[in-house]
Design an enzyme around this catalytic site. Sequence first.
Site, PDB file in Angstrom:
ATOM      1  N   LEU A  60       0.837  -1.195   0.000  1.00  0.00           N
ATOM      2  CA  LEU A  60       0.000   0.000   0.000  1.00  0.00           C
ATOM      3  C   LEU A  60       0.866   1.237   0.000  1.00  0.00           C
ATOM      4  O   LEU A  60       0.451   2.309  -0.396  1.00  0.00           O
ATOM      5  CB  LEU A  60      -0.853   0.021   1.263  1.00  0.00           C
ATOM      6  CG  LEU A  60      -1.802  -1.158   1.392  1.00  0.00           C
ATOM      7  CD1 LEU A  60      -2.435  -1.171   2.765  1.00  0.00           C
ATOM      8  CD2 LEU A  60      -2.861  -1.061   0.322  1.00  0.00           C
ATOM      9  N   GLY A  61       2.059   1.096   0.490  1.00  0.00           N
ATOM     10  CA  GLY A  61       2.915   2.260   0.591  1.00  0.00           C
ATOM     11  C   GLY A  61       4.137   1.909   1.394  1.00  0.00           C
ATOM     12  O   GLY A  61       4.372   0.755   1.726  1.00  0.00           O
ATOM     13  N   GLY A  89       9.378   1.340   7.162  1.00  0.00           N
ATOM     14  CA  GLY A  89       8.989   0.038   6.669  1.00  0.00           C
ATOM     15  C   GLY A  89       7.939   0.114   5.593  1.00  0.00           C
ATOM     16  O   GLY A  89       7.479   1.200   5.227  1.00  0.00           O
ATOM     17  N   LYS A 143       2.095  -3.241   8.829  1.00  0.00           N
ATOM     18  CA  LYS A 143       3.326  -2.481   8.616  1.00  0.00           C
ATOM     19  C   LYS A 143       4.497  -3.334   9.066  1.00  0.00           C
ATOM     20  O   LYS A 143       4.517  -3.849  10.178  1.00  0.00           O
ATOM     21  CB  LYS A 143       3.312  -1.180   9.403  1.00  0.00           C
ATOM     22  CG  LYS A 143       4.536  -0.324   9.108  1.00  0.00           C
ATOM     23  CD  LYS A 143       4.401   1.014   9.790  1.00  0.00           C
ATOM     24  CE  LYS A 143       5.572   1.924   9.471  1.00  0.00           C
ATOM     25  NZ  LYS A 143       5.439   3.203  10.165  1.00  0.00           N
ATOM     26  N   GLY A 197       7.043   3.822   4.324  1.00  0.00           N
ATOM     27  CA  GLY A 197       7.543   4.994   5.029  1.00  0.00           C
ATOM     28  C   GLY A 197       8.985   4.756   5.365  1.00  0.00           C
ATOM     29  O   GLY A 197       9.560   3.743   4.981  1.00  0.00           O
ATOM     30  N   SER A 198       9.535   5.690   6.101  1.00  0.00           N
ATOM     31  CA  SER A 198      10.944   5.557   6.447  1.00  0.00           C
ATOM     32  C   SER A 198      11.191   4.302   7.265  1.00  0.00           C
ATOM     33  O   SER A 198      12.282   3.806   7.327  1.00  0.00           O
ATOM     34  CB  SER A 198      11.381   6.742   7.295  1.00  0.00           C
ATOM     35  OG  SER A 198      10.659   7.870   6.967  1.00  0.00           O
ATOM     36  N   ASP A 203       2.797  15.662  11.734  1.00  0.00           N
ATOM     37  CA  ASP A 203       2.806  15.607  10.274  1.00  0.00           C
ATOM     38  C   ASP A 203       1.382  15.476   9.760  1.00  0.00           C
ATOM     39  O   ASP A 203       1.119  14.719   8.838  1.00  0.00           O
ATOM     40  CB  ASP A 203       3.683  14.442   9.808  1.00  0.00           C
ATOM     41  CG  ASP A 203       3.963  14.513   8.320  1.00  0.00           C
ATOM     42  OD1 ASP A 203       4.024  15.645   7.787  1.00  0.00           O
ATOM     43  OD2 ASP A 203       4.112  13.458   7.685  1.00  0.00           O
TER      44      ASP A 203
END
Length: 771
Positions: free
Chosen positions: A521-522, A527, A543, A524-525, A640
């Site tokens: 799905l995406g 994982g 995740k 991040g920094s 954020d």
Amino acid sequence: MIIILMKKIPLLLFPIFLLLILPDSASGLGSMGPISASFGNYSLFCAIDASGKQAVICWDAKNSSSTDSSSVHYSTVLPSMAALSGGEGFLCGILSNSSQAFCWDSMGMSKSSGLVPDMFKPNAYSHIAAGTDHVCAIRGSYYSENDSGSVDCWDIVRVSNNSLTSRQSSRFYDQNIGLLVFRKLVSGDGFTCGVIRDGGISCWGPNSSDLGISSISENFVSLTSGTDSFCGVSELSGEVKCWGNNSSYISNLPLGIRFVSLAAGAQHFCGIREDNHGVQCWGNFNASLIPKGPGFLAISSSNFLTCGIREGDLVLSCWFSNVSGPADYDPPLQLCSPGLCTPGTCGEGMFAFNASLLNEPDLTSLCVRKDLKICSPCGLNCSEGFFPSSSCTTNADRVCTSCSLCQNSSCSDVCKLQSTPEMKQKKWDQLRQLLLIIGSSASGFVLILIGWCLFPRLMVTRNGEGKTRYCLSCIRKPEQEIENPDQIPAASVAPCPGVAQVFRLSELKDATNGFKEFNELGRGSYGFVYKACLPDGRQVAVKRANAATIIHTNSRDFEMELEILCNVRHGNIVNLLGYCAEMGERLLVYEFMPHGTLHDHLHGGLSSLNWSHRLKIAMQAAKGLEYLHKEVVPPIVHRDIKSSKILLDSDWGARIADFGLLNPNERDVIVDTSMDVYKFGIVILEILSGRKAYDEECFPASILEWALPQIRQGKAAAIIDRYVALPRNVEPLLKLAEIAELALREDPSERVSMSDLALLLDQIVKDGLIL
Ligand SMILES: *[C@@H]1O[C@H](CO)[C@@H](O)[C@H](O)[C@H]1NC(C)=O
Ligand SMILES: *[C@@H]1O[C@H](CO)[C@@H](O)[C@H](O)[C@H]1NC(C)=O
Ligand SMILES: *[C@@H]1O[C@H](CO)[C@@H](O)[C@H](O)[C@H]1NC(C)=O
Ligand SMILES: *[C@@H]1O[C@H](CO)[C@@H](O)[C@H](O)[C@H]1NC(C)=O
Ligand SMILES: *[C@@H]1O[C@H](CO)[C@@H](O)[C@H](O)[C@H]1NC(C)=O
Ligand SMILES: *[C@@H]1O[C@H](CO)[C@@H](O)[C@H](O)[C@H]1NC(C)=O
Ligand SMILES: *[C@@H]1O[C@H](CO)[C@@H](O)[C@H](O)[C@H]1NC(C)=O
Ligand SMILES: *[C@@H]1O[C@H](CO)[C@@H](O)[C@H](O)[C@H]1NC(C)=O
Ligand SMILES: *[C@@H]1O[C@H](CO)[C@@H](O)[C@H](O)[C@H]1NC(C)=O
Ligand SMILES: *[C@@H]1O[C@H](CO)[C@@H](O)[C@H](O)[C@H]1NC(C)=O
Ligand SMILES: *[C@@H]1O[C@H](CO)[C@@H](O)[C@H](O)[C@H]1NC(C)=O
Ligand SMILES: *[C@@H]1O[C@H](CO)[C@@H](O)[C@H](O)[C@H]1NC(C)=O
């Protein structure tokens, strides 16, 4: 014109040795590395991936800011390569099977054969350097030490129908050069410079006289080139020296700092520092955009964008040298090779990359052949806010750990910790920071998840064939753990009694098809995020912590962290469902949000939302944030918040995701909730106007600069989204604009609190029912 500069003392053995072992791990125009970019109006980045096949992945420097993966070209188009080098509008590489040169048009990846002249096609090369409109390459087999060292050059010509073609170069034919044996090359606009095997640098080509290199008397281990200037790392001092048009390198030229590799953009250079592997840039660039914190093993620049491969986790990270690029630039998710595969052993001060760091049981090497290694220079210390927790060995770089995890005197000097009564508060802060880290990730993606696996207690056993098998010493029945939380020994995980489920790794593996790409799905920094379908039919988001995250944190902190995470529960946040802690993996399992992000509804391809939906989402998101600020102890500051971090659940309710930081070096910043209020004010403007927070195609590009003055002049009606039918009564929308203004006061002390916002929005939603 040819300029040949010989070393004054040609028999310095040590520097020659260094020269032989220093890896090529950076590139700008014309230098060679594992990641490279084409220059020019249409910039394409390509990198060798970490799949073990040396496949090449490429992505667009302009267009990949969206989640639309169509701008990312996958490896199927290109053959496996040993090294890459970018010219203007094209890239070249050396094929990993045959060492032949291969060049392709960055505009039309498919019609890419033909960019090596027939007469050079059969040749094997050990090094290649693409310039603005030419290529030079050193003959020799890439994976053997048997270079002949002579150079072939060809021109890349744009023909009338705007396609590229190649031909043997007369501009770069030079008899004197033909007599020399080279180790490395770099190419710019109308020049190529090479490091001569026996010492010295030689430059040739029509523009080489413009470089003004008449007094070089030393040798260089790494070179990179912009169009009209180039820089090198001195073999003896490790410092950077540059030549050519000084306007692109003179400002902030670093003195007294040793570098291990360099990259060049249109008007700036960046290098990887020898000491902490951090990035330092010079020339024309915006310093606030340069990443701080963890270091890099390789970097490359196109005109204004630089991408690097991070040490520890091999994740791509990109930044613009000025603010002209899209605000949220996301490179592809694939992990990339940290360096070039080379035969032989790594020298002194170097380590060989160990694929076991990646936690991929099937991956034993990143190279196509078992005898090859990726050698990189050891880091010496760590960036500010991190301390070295283990030193460099032949198989692993030193490890940098966040100072928030420093617990004894061995790191307190570096971290400047004091043992004061504030320590207790500090502990809480650390927990909060950890929590933020866990939560961080995956901006702009439809789902969110968090995965984590706590407490890796691994035993490694070997079977007869020498294959490594991992066994978890603490495998228990997850159901028991949940049913009898009190019976769990003190040392083991006892989080979320009655709430969080302990998942088996095999279960999550099956549910994500083995953590396969199409389930991603995406990322991040910290994982990757996967969509998973559990055997009972539930959809969840998982995740998976990457290697670096696991290394940089220890299990006790995870335990405490999980405890906090489990106690954070609210109907307007994405809640944790469970976790998995097997085989060194750390996976967190979160609720799946089927309706994606607010961002994608407002600005992306997902259905646009009507006004009563939008008001409700604003109100619910404010309640989620209010909960984090007011009810969680210690309070959590999101830091954020943006429309891509507000997800929509199956009832279209808003949920806050990713309470977190994107950047570990921000962890130690004093947090205050007014920043969340401010950022949420921007989200309200997006909801109200349908415009992105930052849109290059608009003027002014920043939604703040555009909307706020109008609201303050009483012209809020002008910013209301006209693509959605206006309600008969626009009063609630004008109120929404006023609320945004209250959240966007420049002076934090004048801003409303999140509770005030939630209250105000609640009121409008009630009024809004008349819409
Ligand atoms: C790049 O863009 C500039 C201005 O937009 C144009 O003049 C130039 O011809 C373009 N270069 C190429 C190689 O397309
Ligand atoms: C970028 O994407 C937009 C929309 O998807 C497209 O129109 C445009 O041609 C793309 N630009 C490049 C350079 O590919
Ligand atoms: C090397 O790979 C290329 C591209 O996959 C292929 O066309 C070529 O035949 C291969 N050469 C050898 C010697 O295997
Ligand atoms: C090295 O190259 C030379 C000529 O290029 C060739 O004669 C020799 O056989 C090669 N040696 C090896 C070990 O491949
Ligand atoms: C452009 O012209 C060259 C010959 O000059 C030809 O080989 C090539 O196929 C043409 N490309 C296109 C896209 O028409
Ligand atoms: C390089 O030389 C060419 C002529 O060969 C010239 O047109 C061009 O401007 C030069 N480039 C630079 C950066 O000086
Ligand atoms: C040096 O570079 C600057 C900025 O790119 C340019 O304006 C200037 O003309 C260049 N100088 C020379 C001598 O080429
Ligand atoms: C930059 O180069 C120009 C032209 O070669 C020269 O006049 C100037 O002094 C240089 N500037 C610096 C700071 O070295
Ligand atoms: C540098 O970038 C930051 C962050 O995007 C921006 O706020 C600042 O205005 C930029 N500075 C310049 C001089 O462009
Ligand atoms: C970034 O730098 C390039 C080259 O100087 C320039 O064209 C562009 O306008 C700059 N963008 C910003 C926002 O400064
Ligand atoms: C890589 O690391 C693993 C685990 O730390 C270790 O067992 C293995 O020996 C290392 N591989 C090499 C080639 O050193
Ligand atoms: C790392 O070491 C260098 C010199 O060896 C020093 O200048 C730098 O400050 C150190 N960095 C940190 C964060 O300690």
